[in-house]
Design a protein around this motif. Structure first.
Motif, PDB file in Angstrom:
ATOM      1  N   ASN A 143      59.668 109.963  44.613  1.00  0.00           N
ATOM      2  CA  ASN A 143      58.779 109.736  45.722  1.00  0.00           C
ATOM      3  C   ASN A 143      58.616 111.336  46.140  1.00  0.00           C
ATOM      4  O   ASN A 143      58.801 111.990  45.799  1.00  0.00           O
TER       5      ASN A 143
ATOM      6  N   GLY B 246      57.044 108.823  50.294  1.00  0.00           N
ATOM      7  CA  GLY B 246      57.876 109.117  50.743  1.00  0.00           C
ATOM      8  C   GLY B 246      59.328 109.754  50.647  1.00  0.00           C
ATOM      9  O   GLY B 246      60.288 108.972  51.166  1.00  0.00           O
TER      10      GLY B 246
ATOM     11  N   PHE C   1      74.873 113.107  41.659  1.00  0.00           N
ATOM     12  CA  PHE C   1      75.729 112.957  42.384  1.00  0.00           C
ATOM     13  C   PHE C   1      75.042 111.405  42.713  1.00  0.00           C
ATOM     14  O   PHE C   1      73.652 111.370  42.536  1.00  0.00           O
ATOM     15  N   HIS C   2      75.926 110.693  43.307  1.00  0.00           N
ATOM     16  CA  HIS C   2      75.714 109.419  44.235  1.00  0.00           C
ATOM     17  C   HIS C   2      74.661 109.566  45.798  1.00  0.00           C
ATOM     18  O   HIS C   2      75.381 110.280  46.160  1.00  0.00           O
ATOM     19  N   ASP C   3      74.197 108.481  45.522  1.00  0.00           N
ATOM     20  CA  ASP C   3      73.520 108.660  47.192  1.00  0.00           C
ATOM     21  C   ASP C   3      74.365 108.069  47.557  1.00  0.00           C
ATOM     22  O   ASP C   3      74.688 108.010  47.880  1.00  0.00           O
ATOM     23  N   ILE C   4      74.167 109.437  49.639  1.00  0.00           N
ATOM     24  CA  ILE C   4      75.208 109.500  50.756  1.00  0.00           C
ATOM     25  C   ILE C   4      74.935 107.476  51.095  1.00  0.00           C
ATOM     26  O   ILE C   4      75.121 106.929  51.250  1.00  0.00           O
ATOM     27  N   ASN C   5      73.834 107.431  50.626  1.00  0.00           N
ATOM     28  CA  ASN C   5      72.890 105.506  51.240  1.00  0.00           C
ATOM     29  C   ASN C   5      72.714 105.267  49.996  1.00  0.00           C
ATOM     30  O   ASN C   5      71.217 104.029  49.925  1.00  0.00           O
TER      31      ASN C   5
ATOM     32  N   GLU D 128      61.477 112.145  51.632  1.00  0.00           N
ATOM     33  CA  GLU D 128      62.325 113.084  52.531  1.00  0.00           C
ATOM     34  C   GLU D 128      62.955 113.654  52.890  1.00  0.00           C
ATOM     35  O   GLU D 128      63.063 115.250  53.275  1.00  0.00           O
ATOM     36  N   VAL D 129      63.646 114.403  51.707  1.00  0.00           N
ATOM     37  CA  VAL D 129      64.470 115.583  50.915  1.00  0.00           C
ATOM     38  C   VAL D 129      63.518 116.501  49.829  1.00  0.00           C
ATOM     39  O   VAL D 129      62.981 115.992  48.996  1.00  0.00           O
TER      40      VAL D 129
ATOM     41  N   HIS E 286      63.959 115.596  43.232  1.00  0.00           N
ATOM     42  CA  HIS E 286      64.780 114.037  42.523  1.00  0.00           C
ATOM     43  C   HIS E 286      64.364 113.557  41.577  1.00  0.00           C
ATOM     44  O   HIS E 286      63.412 112.511  42.305  1.00  0.00           O
TER      45      HIS E 286
ATOM     46  N   HIS F 243      65.918 109.106  41.689  1.00  0.00           N
ATOM     47  CA  HIS F 243      66.627 108.497  41.535  1.00  0.00           C
ATOM     48  C   HIS F 243      66.472 107.417  40.776  1.00  0.00           C
ATOM     49  O   HIS F 243      66.176 107.019  40.107  1.00  0.00           O
TER      50      HIS F 243
ATOM     51  N   ILE G 237      68.361 120.026  52.041  1.00  0.00           N
ATOM     52  CA  ILE G 237      69.884 118.924  52.224  1.00  0.00           C
ATOM     53  C   ILE G 237      71.002 119.055  50.832  1.00  0.00           C
ATOM     54  O   ILE G 237      72.123 119.739  50.446  1.00  0.00           O
ATOM     55  N   PHE G 238      69.766 118.581  49.859  1.00  0.00           N
ATOM     56  CA  PHE G 238      69.926 119.323  47.678  1.00  0.00           C
ATOM     57  C   PHE G 238      70.199 121.009  47.989  1.00  0.00           C
ATOM     58  O   PHE G 238      70.833 121.193  46.801  1.00  0.00           O
TER      59      PHE G 238
HETATM   60  P1  5GP Z   1      63.421 110.937  48.969  1.00  0.00           P
HETATM   61  O1  5GP Z   1      63.395 109.872  50.088  1.00  0.00           O
HETATM   62  O2  5GP Z   1      63.387 112.142  49.338  1.00  0.00           O
HETATM   63  O3  5GP Z   1      63.150 110.305  47.773  1.00  0.00           O
HETATM   64  O4  5GP Z   1      65.520 110.282  49.063  1.00  0.00           O
HETATM   65  C1  5GP Z   1      66.626 111.303  49.814  1.00  0.00           C
HETATM   66  C2  5GP Z   1      67.561 110.725  49.334  1.00  0.00           C
HETATM   67  O5  5GP Z   1      68.460 111.910  49.463  1.00  0.00           O
HETATM   68  C3  5GP Z   1      67.689 109.312  49.910  1.00  0.00           C
HETATM   69  O6  5GP Z   1      67.979 108.012  49.387  1.00  0.00           O
HETATM   70  C4  5GP Z   1      69.113 109.827  50.982  1.00  0.00           C
HETATM   71  O7  5GP Z   1      69.651 108.508  51.022  1.00  0.00           O
HETATM   72  C5  5GP Z   1      69.351 110.493  49.615  1.00  0.00           C
HETATM   73  N1  5GP Z   1      70.390 111.952  50.684  1.00  0.00           N
HETATM   74  C6  5GP Z   1      70.202 112.383  51.778  1.00  0.00           C
HETATM   75  N2  5GP Z   1      70.803 112.839  52.358  1.00  0.00           N
HETATM   76  C7  5GP Z   1      71.887 113.472  51.536  1.00  0.00           C
HETATM   77  C8  5GP Z   1      72.989 113.396  51.346  1.00  0.00           C
HETATM   78  O8  5GP Z   1      73.943 114.818  52.165  1.00  0.00           O
HETATM   79  N3  5GP Z   1      73.740 113.318  50.167  1.00  0.00           N
HETATM   80  C9  5GP Z   1      73.207 113.056  49.651  1.00  0.00           C
HETATM   81  N4  5GP Z   1      74.423 112.966  48.216  1.00  0.00           N
HETATM   82  N5  5GP Z   1      72.587 112.157  49.173  1.00  0.00           N
HETATM   83  C10 5GP Z   1      72.028 112.488  50.489  1.00  0.00           C
END
Ligand code: 5GP
Length: 121
Positions: free
Chosen positions: A94, A100, A31-35, A102-103, A107, A109, A8-9
């Motif tokens: 992460n 943990g 950019f701002h995190d989506i969640n 996911e992407v 990156h 946070h 996704i990134f």
């Molecule tokens: P990870 O778990 O890989 O360290 O964090 C991945 C982060 O990417 C999560 O906090 C998730 O909310 C964020 N994220 C996932 N998909 C998107 C997206 O499409 N756009 C944005 N801005 N953040 C995303």
């Protein structure tokens, strides 16, 4: 493991999907995190195709490494959370399955805008 160009990134970097951009330069996009997990939850990603911190440490150039660290400070300042202009924040990466992640594009946070609590829950 090789870099997944469809993560996704990578798509955000290619402008295939939108993001709420905070900052961009030669080395980083933020950019701002989506969640968001805190009042302020930003992401800072290197522009190079690195899977995680280990991949970045092993394979990034010195310029890319400096660029990422400088980028984190610039973003924190822009958001008003760096210790120069605000009350501080947490930078967290992460790494891999146990970390943990996911992407699979490296990156950081940045959490702030309030006390962020325990380091690990
Ligand atoms: P990870 O778990 O890989 O360290 O964090 C991945 C982060 O990417 C999560 O906090 C998730 O909310 C964020 N994220 C996932 N998909 C998107 C997206 O499409 N756009 C944005 N801005 N953040 C995303």
């Amino acid at each position: 493991m090789s870099y997944d160009h469809n993560n996704i990134f990578a798509k955000i970097l290619r402008n295939e999907i939108p993001c709420n951009k905070i900052y961009e330069d030669e080395f980083v996009l933020s950019f701002h995190d989506i969640n968001p997990q805190k009042k302020i939850h930003a992401l800072v990603i290197p522009k190079g195709n690195y899977i995680d911190l280990d991949d970045f440490s092993l394979n990034a150039t010195s310029e890319e490494m400096v660029g990422l660290l400088k980028g984190i400070n610039i973003v924190a300042k822009k958001l008003g959370i760096s210790t120069e202009v605000g009350e501080g924040y947490r930078a967290l990466a992460n790494i891999g399955d146990h970390g943990g992640q996911e992407v699979p594009h490296f990156h950081f946070h940045l959490f702030g805008g309030e006390k962020v609590g325990k380091m690990v829950e």
